[in-house]
Design an enzyme around this catalytic site. Structure first.
Site, PDB file in Angstrom:
ATOM      1  N   ASP A  45       0.985  -1.126  -0.040  1.00  0.00           N
ATOM      2  CA  ASP A  45       0.212  -0.099  -0.038  1.00  0.00           C
ATOM      3  C   ASP A  45       0.928   1.218   0.112  1.00  0.00           C
ATOM      4  OD1 ASP A  45      -2.271   1.769   0.650  1.00  0.00           O
ATOM      5  OD2 ASP A  45      -1.581   1.848   2.580  1.00  0.00           O
TER       6      ASP A  45
ATOM      7  N   THR B 272       1.745   3.427   4.371  1.00  0.00           N
ATOM      8  CA  THR B 272       2.393   2.402   4.629  1.00  0.00           C
ATOM      9  C   THR B 272       3.919   2.745   4.140  1.00  0.00           C
ATOM     10  OG1 THR B 272       0.527   0.761   4.406  1.00  0.00           O
ATOM     11  CG2 THR B 272       2.901   0.073   3.849  1.00  0.00           C
TER      12      THR B 272
ATOM     13  N   SER C 164       0.592  -3.410   4.535  1.00  0.00           N
ATOM     14  CA  SER C 164      -0.211  -2.342   4.768  1.00  0.00           C
ATOM     15  C   SER C 164      -0.009  -1.837   6.166  1.00  0.00           C
ATOM     16  CB  SER C 164      -1.663  -2.474   4.140  1.00  0.00           C
ATOM     17  OG  SER C 164      -2.159  -1.170   4.385  1.00  0.00           O
TER      18      SER C 164
ATOM     19  N   SER D  63      -2.429   0.920  -4.977  1.00  0.00           N
ATOM     20  CA  SER D  63      -2.817   2.098  -4.111  1.00  0.00           C
ATOM     21  C   SER D  63      -4.075   2.582  -4.698  1.00  0.00           C
ATOM     22  CB  SER D  63      -1.524   3.296  -4.025  1.00  0.00           C
ATOM     23  OG  SER D  63      -2.445   4.364  -3.903  1.00  0.00           O
ATOM     24  N   ASN D  64      -4.710   3.459  -3.873  1.00  0.00           N
ATOM     25  CA  ASN D  64      -6.057   4.112  -4.281  1.00  0.00           C
ATOM     26  C   ASN D  64      -5.623   5.169  -4.968  1.00  0.00           C
ATOM     27  OD1 ASN D  64      -8.098   2.595  -2.996  1.00  0.00           O
ATOM     28  ND2 ASN D  64      -8.066   3.796  -1.035  1.00  0.00           N
TER      29      ASN D  64
ATOM     30  N   LYS E 143     -10.231   0.116  -2.478  1.00  0.00           N
ATOM     31  CA  LYS E 143      -9.899  -0.857  -1.737  1.00  0.00           C
ATOM     32  C   LYS E 143     -11.055  -0.458  -0.423  1.00  0.00           C
ATOM     33  CE  LYS E 143      -5.161  -0.161  -1.281  1.00  0.00           C
ATOM     34  NZ  LYS E 143      -4.143  -0.194  -1.097  1.00  0.00           N
TER      35      LYS E 143
ATOM     36  N   ARG F 206      -7.879  13.641   6.505  1.00  0.00           N
ATOM     37  CA  ARG F 206      -7.340  12.135   6.256  1.00  0.00           C
ATOM     38  C   ARG F 206      -8.487  11.250   6.652  1.00  0.00           C
ATOM     39  NH1 ARG F 206      -5.098   8.058   3.281  1.00  0.00           N
ATOM     40  NH2 ARG F 206      -4.178   6.375   4.465  1.00  0.00           N
TER      41      ARG F 206
ATOM     42  N   ASN G 246      -2.602   0.183   6.981  1.00  0.00           N
ATOM     43  CA  ASN G 246      -3.955   0.403   7.231  1.00  0.00           C
ATOM     44  C   ASN G 246      -4.805  -0.710   7.792  1.00  0.00           C
ATOM     45  OD1 ASN G 246      -4.144   3.531   6.407  1.00  0.00           O
ATOM     46  ND2 ASN G 246      -3.363   2.771   4.588  1.00  0.00           N
TER      47      ASN G 246
ATOM     48  N   PHE H 132      -8.087  -1.636   7.704  1.00  0.00           N
ATOM     49  CA  PHE H 132      -9.024  -1.781   6.784  1.00  0.00           C
ATOM     50  C   PHE H 132      -8.495  -2.531   5.574  1.00  0.00           C
ATOM     51  CE2 PHE H 132      -7.998   1.773   4.480  1.00  0.00           C
ATOM     52  CZ  PHE H 132      -8.146   1.801   3.176  1.00  0.00           C
ATOM     53  N   ASP H 133      -7.421  -1.986   5.131  1.00  0.00           N
ATOM     54  CA  ASP H 133      -6.713  -2.596   3.827  1.00  0.00           C
ATOM     55  C   ASP H 133      -6.337  -3.799   4.096  1.00  0.00           C
ATOM     56  OD1 ASP H 133      -5.638  -2.474   1.206  1.00  0.00           O
ATOM     57  OD2 ASP H 133      -3.853  -1.114   2.046  1.00  0.00           O
TER      58      ASP H 133
END
Lengths: 249, 249
Positions: free
Chosen positions: B9, B13, B172, B115-116, B148, B40, B174, B176-177
């Site tokens: 990520d 990350t 990652s 990545s987003n 994601k 954020r 994150n 959630f990720d």
């Protein structure tokens, strides 16, 4: 198009999720406020994340998981009986002070709820608060196995009530929900419970803020998603006039 | 299965989104911290909400909308040139201090980013920080028009790299990720940058807390989604050893 049905969101719109504060603080003195805010923030997050992951679990399960997250975060012990008693509050949430009278004032309209809540917890809440006398249809997103703001959730209104999206006034205080409903094609009234000037004041030069302020800052201001609601009123009380003006419109 | 690709990520990350704090505070003295955290929080929320609403807009647009939301919330004026200069920081985010050396330590592995971020902002960031010398593939979710943790996003790894999910170590910080990647079937290493005991301490009996603490409380603790990552390490530095042990497995 005339309004043929008025459809309410439940949590945050008719019922106050902040009213869990009495039980959270009694269970964990000094931590009630943090639990209340983090729990609610994560509860909604989990509806979005599980929807997106295509790993649906019902709102009861999500409400439980987000409370578990919150206790773990704060290093608080999870005691089964206490845990259950906190969760139980979701079946007895306080209605907003004006909710009962506002619904009475809409007598004659077809009134419904469309909520993320799982059928059991939702039906019990509506019955426990006596709102089943005014609300004609309680619709849970559960059969679609996806949460708001998915269009599949809002589509349940037409399926269940037999009215076109443009004939529905959808009422929510949750900005994401108001935007989702608007994007779907419903008429939308947003209950703006936290005026923006109060928000500005609460956040002023603050290197430390109350958890409830942070909750309001991220979840109670209108979102920048490009789907602004049709109407903005400060409480449910304004609905009768609003529907009257739509009729004359 | 042996690990054939290590996929990172980006934001949170390899790159520190908190490093926008220098520009936000310079632009709006005294508000930098609130802007950084709310921005954020809302940025990620908007990726989930737009995905669920089926109203995709790219990450550049979402990053801009969430900053607009934040300034409005705080009652701060939106000045075009200032706004643009804050956004620009997303092309120059600071890498985490250990990131460069950790990537060097993985030489020989096939390294990628998923990545987003929209392709432009992501490619520029990777080039600006010199990580294009170590990362072989930069994959943006953009062609799928969903973010994601949708499985459609993680599926891009197989499409682009030609490796099976079980042959991928996804990295990652994150939660959630990490959960989304695990639910999809990747091997997952979660970078746990905020130890839970530090979190407990920061949240102790706090009727007022720092905005960054609230951010960490809701976005940096492992989620209760039932998809725990395979590995938990405190920084990217631990990756080389972890991949070695997977190999010996």
């Amino acid at each position: 198009m005339p309004v043929k049905a008025v459809v309410f969101d439940a949590y945050g719109t008719l019922y106050d999720p902040q009213s869990v504060a009495t039980v959270t603080d009694r269970a964990y003195p000094g931590y009630g406020e943090m639990i209340t805010q983090v729990w609610r923030i994560k509860q909604l997050e989990y509806t979005w994340l599980r929807s997106l992951m295509q790993k649906y679990e019902d709102f009861e399960s999500i409400t439980s998981a987000s409370l578990r997250y919150t206790l773990k975060l704060l290093g608080l012990p999870l005691i089964d009986s206490v845990f259950t008693s906190i969760l139980e509050k979701y079946r007895w949430l306080d209605p907003y002070p004006e909710a009962h009278d506002a619904l009475e004032g809409l007598a004659g309209h077809d009134l419904a709820i469309l909520s993320n809540g799982s059928p059991n917890m939702l039906n019990e809440l509506v019955r426990n608060t006596g709102f089943d006398r005014q609300i004609n249809h309680v619709i849970s997103v559960d059969p679609m196995r996806i949460y708001k703001p998915s269009p599949l959730a809002y589509a349940l209104i037409e399926t269940r009530l037999g009215v076109q999206p443009s004939e529905v006034m959808f009422v929510s205080s949750n900005p994401f929900d108001a935007c989702g409903a608007k994007a779907f094609g419903l008429k939308v009234a947003w209950i703006d419970r936290v005026p923006s000037d109060a928000m500005v004041e609460a956040c002023k030069r603050s290197d430390r803020i109350a958890p409830v302020t942070m909750f309001r800052a991220v979840r109670q201001q209108m979102d920048e998603l490009g789907f602004d609601p049709d109407h903005r009123i400060s409480s449910l009380t304004g609905l009768a006039d609003l529907l009257q003006s739509e009729l004359l419109g």
